[in-house]
Design an enzyme around this catalytic site. Structure first.
Site, PDB file in Angstrom:
ATOM      1  N   GLU A   9      37.907  46.084  33.516  1.00 32.69           N
ATOM      2  CA  GLU A   9      38.973  47.162  33.721  1.00 32.69           C
ATOM      3  C   GLU A   9      39.123  48.161  32.817  1.00 32.69           C
ATOM      4  O   GLU A   9      39.564  49.152  32.873  1.00 32.69           O
ATOM      5  CB  GLU A   9      40.378  46.164  34.124  1.00 32.69           C
ATOM      6  N   HIS A  25      48.395  35.088  37.861  1.00 35.98           N
ATOM      7  CA  HIS A  25      48.474  36.326  39.087  1.00 35.98           C
ATOM      8  C   HIS A  25      49.771  36.510  39.769  1.00 35.98           C
ATOM      9  O   HIS A  25      49.577  36.982  41.037  1.00 35.98           O
ATOM     10  CB  HIS A  25      47.246  35.733  40.038  1.00 35.98           C
TER      11      HIS A  25
END
Length: 578
Positions: free
Chosen positions: A308, A377
Site C-alpha cells: 500500500e 480488520h
C-alpha cells in the site's frame, strides 16, 4: 549424522506403499532429527544428556505409528468408511469468509482420474464478492467430482469431490454418494437460533454524556466556536429532504452504483484510472471494479503488488502530474500502511506549494466493521481522516449516495477519502432517473434528511443511517417523531444542517460504529453545543462502538456495535419517555 541415523533405525518400520505414507515417513525423519538437535542443545547448556529427549521422541514416534495403523486426523488424511470404499477424503465446499454461506464452482482445474498434490488448485470457486482458487489439502487422485462446474448456490460444507489415495481405487468410487450434512445441521441450528432470539439482549452500547463544566473550566474554546466570535445564522442551513420513491422505482445495489460511477467517469475523462490489489484480472476483491479492465484495458486498470505504501505514493505522483487516480484499498485497515502518503503527501502538498500543485485523487474501499474479521480488520477510520486539513472525507449510505458522491469525488481537484461499508455492497436501494444520468453528482459537504421529524434528531453516516431509519419507525409506534440525518460528508461537515435540525427538534442523538473518544459523535456534540446550545431541551447523546478492540466471536462482536434497540432506548431517554 550418525546420531540421526541411529534415531531413524529406532523408528518402527513405515510402509511406503503410497505418496502419503512416503510424506509421513519424511516428516517422521525430520521430527526425529529436530528432537535430537534439541536434546544436544539442552545438553550443551545445562549438562543434560540427549537421553532426556527420549520421551519426546517416543511420543512423536507413537503418533506416526498410530497414523500408519489407521488412526485418522479429524481434518487431514485419508480414511475408509463403513460403506466399504477404499481410503478417501471428501472435499467440502469451502468458506471464503465468516459471512459466506453459499457460492458456486466456476470451473474445475482437475479432472476425474488425475493426480493432485497438496497445494494444487482443484477448482475456482465464486461468490458475489470474489473468485478464489480452492487448493487440495492432500496428495491423491480425483476419484469423483460430485458437483459439476457452473453450479451455483452451493452451501458451504457440501461435499463437492472425493479424493482417493491409490490410482487403482478410482473405479470403486463410480457409485460414491457423500452424505450432505449441511441440511441435517440446518434444523438443529434453527432451533438453537430460535431459543437464543427469545432471550432479551442486555443494554450495552457506550453512551457518553457531554462535559457539563463551564467553558472557563474546560480551557480555551475552539476558534470556530460561537464563544470565540463565530457568527451563527439561526435560520440557515436546513438540509434537503430525500425524495420519496414509488413502488415501481428502479433499484441498484451499492456495488453496481460504485462500479457504474467509475466506469462513466473513466469514459468521460481519459485521465482517470484505477489501481490497487486485484482490481484488474481478479475484478476486485469485492467485485467493485468488475468489467473495467475488459472495457478500458490494463493501462487504466492497474493491478499492484501487496504494498500500500508503494502504490499510494505512485498514485500521488501521478496526481501531481495531472492524472486522476482512484486508489482501492482492499480494506481501509490496510491504508495505515500508506497513511504517510495520504496525510503528508496528498493532503498537504497544495498548501505547501502555495496552491500550485493539486492532488486530484480518490482513496476508496470498505471501512469499519464487517463480520467476523477480528480487531485488525474492523476499525472505523472516519474520525482519523476527518481530522486532517487538506482531505475531503465522504461516507455514502445508499446507492444514490455511492453513485453521486463517487462521481463528485473523482471530479474534485483535491484528495478525497471515500469510506464505503462492505456489508452494504450487496444491498439494493431505489434510485431516481436523475441519479442514473451520466451527469449526476451529489454535492460533497451537504447532508440529507432521510426522514423529517420534530421530536428528536438522529445523526449518522454509512451503515448506521439504515439503523437510524429503522429506529425512527419503531419510535413512531410510540408517538415519537424522529428526524434522521444522513451526513454523507464528514469533511466538510454540514454543521448548518445539524444545527438547523437541532433547533427544530431540540434533541440530538449521534450514532456511529467507531470508538467514543475523539470520535465523529464527539465532534458533532461539540458542534451542537457551539451552534444550538440555547435550543437544546436535553443533553446531546452519543451511541458508539464499545471502547475496546473488536472481538472476533460473533456474539461479542454484536454486543460491541450499536443496534437499533440502543438507538430507540436513547432517543426515548432524551425525550424523557423512559
Amino acid at each position: 549424522a550418525r546420531r540421526a541415523s541411529v534415531a531413524v533405525r529406532a523408528l518402527p518400520p513405515v510402509a511406503m506403499a503410497s505418496r502419503s505414507a512416503l510424506r509421513r515417513g519424511i516428516a517422521a525423519f525430520a521430527e526425529a532429527t529436530r528432537g535430537l538437535a534439541t536434546g544436544n542443545a539442552l545438553a550443551r547448556q545445562g549438562g543434560v544428556t540427549a537421553n532426556r529427549c527420549a520421551p519426546f521422541l517416543s511420543h512423536r514416534r507413537a503418533g506416526v505409528s498410530d497414523r500408519d495403523a489407521g488412526v485418522s486426523s479429524p481434518s487431514r488424511g485419508f480414511a475408509a468408511d463403513a460403506a466399504a470404499f477404499p481410503a478417501h477424503q471428501v472435499v467440502p465446499f469451502p468458506s471464503l469468509s465468516p459471512t459466506m454461506t453459499h457460492g458456486g464452482i466456476a470451473s474445475w482445474k482437475k479432472k476425474e482420474g488425475e493426480f493432485v498434490a497438496a497445494g494444487d488448485i482443484l477448482a475456482e470457486i465464486q461468490t458475489d464478492k470474489a473468485t478464489m482458487e480452492m487448493e487440495s489439502m492432500e496428495d491423491g487422485f480425483v476419484a469423483k467430482i460430485l458437483v459439476a462446474e457452473g453450479t451455483e448456490d452451493i452451501p458451504v460444507g457440501r461435499p463437492v469431490a472425493v479424493l482417493c489415495e491409490e490410482e487403482g481405487d478410482i473405479a470403486a468410487f463410480a457409485s460414491f454418494e457423500a452424505k450432505d450434512a449441511v441440511s441435517d445441521a440446518g434444523s438443529a441450528s434453527g432451533d438453537a437460533d430460535a431459543s437464543s432470539t427469545a432471550q432479551s439482549e442486555p443494554a450495552r452500547a457506550i453512551l457518553e454524556r457531554p462535559d457539563y463544566r463551564p467553558i472557563g473550566e474546560r480551557g480555551v474554546p475552539l476558534t470556530g466556536s460561537r464563544a470565540a466570535g463565530r457568527d451563527v445564522d439561526v435560520d440557515a442551513g436546513a438540509a434537503d429532504v430525500a425524495r420519496p420513491f414509488d413502488a415501481n422505482a428502479p433499484t441498484m445495489t451499492v456495488r453496481d452504483a460504485l462500479n457504474s460511477a467509475m466506469a462513466e467517469e473513466m469514459e468521460r475523462d481519459e485521465k482517470v484510472f484505477v489501481m490497487g490489489e486485484e482490481v484488474g484480472d481478479y475484478q476486485g476483491a469485492y467485485k467493485i471494479t468488475k468489467g473495467l479492465i475488459q472495457r478500458f484495458g490494463a493501462s487504466r486498470v492497474r493491478d499492484t503488488p501487496i504494498t500500500e505504501a508503494g502504490f499510494t505514493g505512485l498514485a500521488c505522483g501521478a496526481a501531481f502530474m495531472g492524472l486522476k487516480p482512484i486508489v482501492e484499498f482492499m480494506t481501509f485497515n490496510f491504508s495505515m500502511q500508506a497513511i504517510d502518503h495520504i496525510v503528508n503527501t496528498a493532503a498537504k502538498t497544495l498548501y505547501m506549494s502555495s496552491g500550485t500543485i493539486s492532488c486530484p485523487i480518490v482513496f476508496r474501499g470498505p471501512n469499519g466493521a464487517a463480520a467476523g474479521v477480528g480487531a485488525q480488520h474492523s476499525q472505523c477510520f472516519a474520525a482519523w481522516y476527518m481530522s486532517i486539513p487538506g482531505l475531503k472525507v465522504v461516507a455514502p449510505y445508499d446507492s444514490e449516495d455511492a453513485r453521486g458522491l463517487l462521481k463528485a469525488a473523482i471530479r474534485d481537484p483535491d484528495p478525497v477519502v471515500f469510506l464505503e461499508n462492505e456489508l452494504l455492497y450487496g444491498e439494493s436501494f431505489p434510485v431516481s432517473k436523475e441519479a442514473l444520468s451520466v451527469d449526476y453528482v451529489a454535492p460533497i459537504g451537504k447532508a440529507l434528511v432521510m426522514r423529517p421529524g420534530k421530536d428528536v434528531t438522529l445523526v449518522s453516516f454509512s451503515k448506521m443511517v439504515g439503523f437510524c431509519v429503522k429506529a425512527a419507525e419503531e419510535l413512531a409506534k410510540e408517538g415519537i417523531d424522529a428526524e434522521v440525518i444522513n451526513l454523507r460528508s464528514l469533511r466538510p461537515l454540514d454543521r448548518d444542517a445539524i444545527a438547523a435540525s437541532a433547533r427544530k427538534t431540540n434533541r440530538v442523538v449521534v450514532v456511529e460504529e467507531g470508538w467514543p473518544q475523539a470520535g465523529v459523535g464527539a465532534e458533532i456534540s461539540a458542534m451542537v453545543n457551539e451552534d444550538a446550545f440555547d435550543h437544546l431541551d436535553a443533553p446531546v447523546e452519543r451511541i458508539t462502538g464499545v471502547d475496546i478492540p473488536m472481538p472476533y466471536a460473533a456474539n461479542l462482536e454484536k454486543l460491541a456495535l450499536p443496534q437499533v434497540s440502543d438507538i430507540v432506548r436513547v432517543a426515548k431517554r432524551v425525550c424523557y419517555r423512559e
